[in-house]
Structure formats: structure tokens, C-alpha cells
Design a protein around this motif. Structure first.
Motif, PDB file in Angstrom:
ATOM      1  N   LEU A   1       1.010  -1.313  -0.017  1.00  0.00           N
ATOM      2  CA  LEU A   1       0.085  -0.032   0.081  1.00  0.00           C
ATOM      3  C   LEU A   1       0.867   1.174   0.038  1.00  0.00           C
ATOM      4  O   LEU A   1       0.578   2.194  -0.630  1.00  0.00           O
ATOM      5  N   SER A   2       2.067   1.126   0.713  1.00  0.00           N
ATOM      6  CA  SER A   2       2.882   2.486   0.745  1.00  0.00           C
ATOM      7  C   SER A   2       3.483   2.604  -0.757  1.00  0.00           C
ATOM      8  O   SER A   2       3.158   3.731  -1.119  1.00  0.00           O
ATOM      9  N   ARG A   3       3.626   1.663  -1.513  1.00  0.00           N
ATOM     10  CA  ARG A   3       4.306   1.896  -2.666  1.00  0.00           C
ATOM     11  C   ARG A   3       3.104   2.507  -3.723  1.00  0.00           C
ATOM     12  O   ARG A   3       3.348   3.241  -4.701  1.00  0.00           O
ATOM     13  N   ILE A   4       1.875   1.948  -3.505  1.00  0.00           N
ATOM     14  CA  ILE A   4       0.864   2.502  -4.303  1.00  0.00           C
ATOM     15  C   ILE A   4       0.589   3.690  -4.018  1.00  0.00           C
ATOM     16  O   ILE A   4       0.451   4.629  -5.022  1.00  0.00           O
ATOM     17  N   GLU A   5       0.671   4.431  -2.844  1.00  0.00           N
ATOM     18  CA  GLU A   5       0.563   5.755  -2.482  1.00  0.00           C
ATOM     19  C   GLU A   5       1.431   6.416  -2.797  1.00  0.00           C
ATOM     20  O   GLU A   5       1.357   7.875  -3.106  1.00  0.00           O
ATOM     21  N   THR A   6       2.689   6.155  -2.977  1.00  0.00           N
ATOM     22  CA  THR A   6       3.919   6.835  -3.531  1.00  0.00           C
ATOM     23  C   THR A   6       3.997   6.619  -4.850  1.00  0.00           C
ATOM     24  O   THR A   6       5.266   7.275  -5.514  1.00  0.00           O
TER      25      THR A   6
END
Length: 291
Positions: free
Chosen positions: A38-43
Motif C-alpha cells: 500500500l505504501s508503494r501504491i500511495e507513493t
């Protein structure tokens, strides 16, 4: 480098998560994902699958079908490269971002105190303006950038575009109508006729800011208010000799939206503007005839 669409998607999902009061860890756990995903999606460093949009938004309490559909569509297209990628490095990173915004917009309002806006320029006018302002560019790059500008203009007339042709409202200062070009004496006549032709389109409004206008916010320079279908927030584009930059955030954008309202109030009506453009074109033609 992540596309602007992917960055907008990630930023929107992050904002919905924060609005729901969920930590990154809790939100990821609710989807059965590792926190890093999710962190990589948001960034914008990982792809978001369209099928995962609705389940994720449900965790955030977002059930509006229009919002879900808009985010799913963006997820589907987030990795796509725009037509401008074919022009390579001639189109800089900031310009690519603007072209991406422009292609997704449904309305653009622009105040142009010093030149005809790009979407309303003829090919010869565009080449002259780019050559004069893009002072670090080679002649070949000037030609390529003029072609980019020409290609952009399809959004004003393409009926197959998602949402239909762009709704465009331009306020142009009267002084711009009197520009002259040593290389082509007929260039401005052609450009003014093009403005008249474009103003006939139901999706295009053109106003002229008269020389004797009362003071207004547009006196501080060119700005564009770029609006999108829901749920995407409005963005403002500002330009200078080194390129453009964006203003985002509800409060800052609202200032420019209000400023544009003041600009159109100070300008001539579309009907009187049309007559002003016609009269200016006629005067130029008569002056050339007398020479």
C-alpha cells in the motif's frame, strides 16, 4: 519515473485513508496486503489494480459510485504514456505533467495578457512565439514544440474524446491583438481570423481585455484554472520563462478561481470582443494595403 496519473491516484488514495483515520498498517491489513504494497501504491511506485479500488475505498467508508468509477478508470490508465512521449526529451518533465492534466480536464479557464493561448494559436504564430520565448532551444526543437502545440489542439474539437471536446474560456489582452511579426506580415491577420473561427464553437468562449480596463487580478500575469470531473480537484497552472508550475490545494486554487471571475467581469463581453477582433484585423489589413 511514475506518471502524473499514477501520482494523482496514489495521492488521492492516501488522502481518503487519512480522512478515514486509518494508519497505513491498518489499511493494508484490512486488504490482506503487506504494508509495503500500500505504501508503494500511495507513493506511485506500484500499480493499483482497478478491481482493488472498490474494496479499498470500502475500507475507507467511500461508497460513491462516481468516485469509485473515476478512480478505477484512473487506475486502468495510470501507467499509460501520453502521445507526447513520441517527442522524447523535447517535451520537458513539467510540460509532460501539464499535458497529462490538460488531456484529463473537462474545463480550462485562462487569462493571457501577453500572447494568444497555445490552444488557440495557428501553426505560424506558434513557431514565432516559441522561437522568441524558448531561447535555449534549437530550430529543430522549436519546430517539434510547435507540432506538440498543434497536436494538443485536438482536445477542442475531438467529439470522441472522453467527456467530449474541452470547454475552454480564454480572456486575451487587447494589446496581444496588435502583435507584429517581421517574417510574415499576414501572420497576425491569419491568427485573428483563427480566433474568430474558434469562437464560433459552442465549447469555446473568447473575451478581450480592453486597453482601458479597470484594474483586475490578471494584471499580475498569465494563469490557467484547470478543472476536472469529480472527484479530481482543480489545479492552477502558472508560467514563466523557465516553464510552468502548479498551484494545488483548495484555498490557494479558490483565490485563482475568484480572480478569474474578476477578470471576465473587467473584460469585454464575448460579442463585443468578437467585434474588437474583427476591427483590429481590418485595421491591420488596411495598414498593409497602404504600405
Amino acid at each position: 519515473m511514475p506518471t502524473l496519473r499514477r501520482r494523482r491516484l496514489g495521492g488521492t488514495l492516501r488522502q481518503y485513508r487519512k480522512d478515514a483515520g486509518l494508519s497505513l498498517e491498518a489499511a493494508a491489513r484490512s486488504m490482506g496486503w503487506p504494508e509495503s504494497k500500500l505504501s508503494r501504491i500511495e507513493t506511485a511506485n506500484a500499480r493499483m489494480l482497478p478491481k482493488d479500488i472498490a474494496p479499498l475505498l470500502k475500507q475507507y467508508g467511500v461508497t460513491d459510485e462516481e468516485v469509485i468509477a473515476a478512480l478505477a478508470a484512473l487506475a486502468k490508465d495510470a501507467g499509460k504514456q501520453g502521445w507526447w512521449q513520441g517527442f522524447g526529451d523535447v517535451v520537458g518533465a513539467n510540460y509532460k505533467d501539464y499535458l497529462s492534466l490538460e488531456s484529463d480536464a473537462d474545463k480550462i479557464h485562462v487569462y493571457a495578457p501577453n500572447l494568444i493561448p497555445g490552444l488557440l494559436q495557428t501553426g505560424p504564430y506558434a513557431r514565432e512565439i516559441i522561437a522568441a520565448t524558448a531561447i535555449t532551444r534549437t530550430p529543430e526543437e522549436v519546430i517539434a514544440l510547435a507540432e506538440v502545440r498543434k497536436t494538443r489542439q485536438a482536445i477542442l474539437t475531438n467529439p470522441t474524446r472522453s467527456g467530449g471536446p474541452l470547454t475552454y474560456w480564454a480572456v486575451i489582452h487587447e494589446a496581444v491583438l496588435h502583435q507584429s511579426f517581421a517574417s510574415n506580415g499576414n501572420l497576425m491577420v491569419q491568427q485573428l481570423q483563427h480566433l474568430l473561427d474558434m469562437a464560433d464553437s459552442p465549447n469555446i468562449t473568447i473575451q478581450v481585455m480592453p486597453l482601458g480596463a479597470t484594474p483586475h487580478p490578471g494584471m499580475l500575469g498569465l494563469f490557467e484554472v484547470v478543472r476536472f470531473p469529480q472527484p479530481w480537484p482543480t489545479v492552477v497552472n502558472l508560467e514563466n520563462i523557465r516553464g510552468g508550475y502548479f498551484v494545488e490545494g483548495t484555498d490557494d486554487v479558490k483565490v485563482f478561481e475568484t480572480a478569474f471571475d474578476h477578470v471576465i467581469a473587467a473584460a469585454l463581453t464575448p460579442e463585443i470582443s468578437r467585434e474588437t477582433i474583427k476591427d483590429t484585423m481590418q485595421k491591420i489589413m488596411e495598414e498593409r494595403k497602404d504600405k
